[in-house]
Write a protein that holds these residues in place. Structure first.
Motif, short mmCIF file in Angstrom:
data_model
loop_
_atom_site.label_atom_id
_atom_site.label_comp_id
_atom_site.label_asym_id
_atom_site.label_seq_id
_atom_site.Cartn_x
_atom_site.Cartn_y
_atom_site.Cartn_z
N ALA A 33 0.83 -1.21 0.00
CA ALA A 33 0.00 0.00 0.00
C ALA A 33 0.86 1.26 0.00
O ALA A 33 0.58 2.22 -0.73
CB ALA A 33 -0.93 0.00 1.22
N GLY A 70 -4.18 -2.07 -2.68
CA GLY A 70 -4.47 -2.02 -1.25
C GLY A 70 -5.50 -3.05 -0.84
O GLY A 70 -5.30 -3.80 0.14
N ILE A 128 -3.27 -1.20 5.63
CA ILE A 128 -3.43 -0.54 4.34
C ILE A 128 -3.59 0.96 4.52
O ILE A 128 -2.97 1.75 3.80
CB ILE A 128 -4.66 -1.11 3.58
#
Length: 244
Positions: free
Chosen positions: A159, A198, A212
């Motif tokens: 992420a 993500g 995330i």
């Protein structure tokens, strides 16, 4: 962004000229970089606040609820898609996308500096992610993992790197002079890819949703700082007063 920075530096220069008869012409740029650092510090504080709540019951319940919701959609088609996008958000995926972007930058926009800038943003995010993981030391979720993982959990490296890399690419494409439809299509694809990377880490069972969120926040901090820094450098190089 560059115009706003120029106006800010111009106003800052006027203020300094009114206060001091003589001053270093580089000072407005130095002060602007300091302000950019302050913005990074504020963003970092937001990241730290999220980190401090990792052990809270409220965050844990949110992590569980969101994870259960995402996992409820597991099916063979989505699994193939999320495995693909999670690979795009890994080393070889970045190398391929970076190679394509190098071709676009060099042959279409005639400027290779964009590739260098994007690589730098990605490198900063990747190195800082390793440091943060070791410092925070959060274990992975105990649910079934659909892909193998060896590192710690928070913040999500995928992420964080995706936000830094694809987030900076999105910014660059908003600045490029190109066909409007092609620009919108490219930005839309990059945005979907960024978000999908993500979500894929939750879907594949290797990250908590808060991992995330933390990764996106940390990556976004680097994007904002680098955008400010690169534009300040560009203005500095073109400013006749600093050359004088």
């Amino acid at each position: 962004m560059r115009r706003s920075l120029f106006e800010f530096i111009y106003k800052l220069r006027n203020i300094l000229a009114q206060k001091f008869k003589q001053y270093n012409t580089n000072l407005p740029y130095i002060l602007t970089v300091i302000i950019a650092l302050i913005i990074v510090i504020v963003g970092t504080n937001l990241f730290i606040e999220l980190t401090d709540t990792l052990e809270s019951e409220t965050l844990s319940s949110w992590d569980t609820a969101i994870t259960d919701y995402v996992l409820s959609y597991r099916n063979p088609v989505l699994t193939k898609y999320f495995m693909f996008v999670t690979d795009v958000g890994d080393l070889y995926g970045y190398l391929i996308v970076l190679g394509i972007f190098f071709g676009v930058s060099f042959f279409v926009f005639k400027k290779w500096k964009y590739v260098l800038q994007t690589t730098l943003v990605l490198a900063l995010a990747s190195v800082s992610n390793v440091i943060l993981k070791r410092f925070i030391d959060r274990a992975r979720p105990s649910i079934e993992h659909l892909v193998s993982v060896e590192t710690l959990s928070y913040p999500s490296g995928h992420a964080m790197s995706a936000m830094a890399f694809y987030g900076f690419l999105i910014y660059l494409f908003t600045q490029f002079k190109m066909n409007r439809f092609l620009k919108i299509a490219t930005i839309t694809i990059l945005t979907i890819l960024l978000l999908s990377i993500g979500i894929s880490r939750i879907y594949l069972g290797v990250h908590f949703p808060s991992d995330i969120a933390g990764g996106f926040i940390a990556g976004f901090i680097w994007v904002i700082f680098c955008i400010l820094l690169f534009n300040i450098i560009e203005l500095f190089k073109k400013d006749p007063q600093t050359k004088a």
